[in-house]
Design an enzyme around this catalytic site. Sequence first.
Site, PDB file in Angstrom:
ATOM      1  N   THR A  22       0.815  -1.351  -0.054  1.00  0.00           N
ATOM      2  CA  THR A  22       0.135   0.036   0.056  1.00  0.00           C
ATOM      3  C   THR A  22       0.786   1.286   0.183  1.00  0.00           C
ATOM      4  O   THR A  22       0.352   2.352  -0.307  1.00  0.00           O
ATOM      5  CB  THR A  22      -0.679   0.109   1.275  1.00  0.00           C
ATOM      6  OG1 THR A  22       0.177  -0.062   2.460  1.00  0.00           O
ATOM      7  CG2 THR A  22      -1.891  -1.000   1.132  1.00  0.00           C
TER       8      THR A  22
ATOM      9  N   HIS B  97       5.904  22.233  -0.973  1.00  0.00           N
ATOM     10  CA  HIS B  97       5.570  22.595   0.420  1.00  0.00           C
ATOM     11  C   HIS B  97       6.096  21.986   1.471  1.00  0.00           C
ATOM     12  O   HIS B  97       6.267  22.570   2.700  1.00  0.00           O
ATOM     13  CB  HIS B  97       3.759  22.622   0.607  1.00  0.00           C
ATOM     14  CG  HIS B  97       3.035  23.461  -0.411  1.00  0.00           C
ATOM     15  ND1 HIS B  97       1.764  23.699  -0.117  1.00  0.00           N
ATOM     16  CD2 HIS B  97       3.392  24.335  -1.642  1.00  0.00           C
ATOM     17  CE1 HIS B  97       1.305  24.414  -1.344  1.00  0.00           C
ATOM     18  NE2 HIS B  97       2.197  24.751  -1.957  1.00  0.00           N
TER      19      HIS B  97
END
Length: 157
Positions: free
Chosen positions: A67, A107
Amino acid sequence: GIIAIAADHGGYKLKEEIKPYIESLGHTVTDFGTYSEDSVDYPDYAAPCARAVVSREMDRGIVICGTGIGISIAANKIKGVRCANKVKGIRCAQLSDLMSARLTREHNDANMLAMGARIIGGELARGIVKAFLETDFSNGKRHIDRINKITELERAK
Ligand code: RB5
């Protein structure tokens, strides 16, 4: 740059697939395993890869599991290392879209990327890798202040 890469058995095939792609973008890859589809534990592969990034031996890290979640959680547990009065900590982002790949560089100045081989295909993975490796940090003051607060959290008791 020099890119550290690691995967568990769930991410092994995708790791092998994106390795030559990273090299084709002009980077050098150091592979921390795993080297087959035999079952292993993702923290054992996240840790040496993340340590190579905080030690500044490697510029960025890319980790892959089924995952992308387990291996990102483990990578984010590795403590930052101080060098020349600056702490380099791990900021590992689990990504499955191109927009987040660009924004986490701009960011968050993410220095590690985690992907899920059971979640995304090779084509999207290559796009994410390219965006992650080729987008610069914005260097905006508000972003620097927030990242410094993250680094502070590692030192909090
Ligand atoms: C292994 O089966 C699987 O749990 C691992 O690859 C990963 O998806 C964990 O987050």
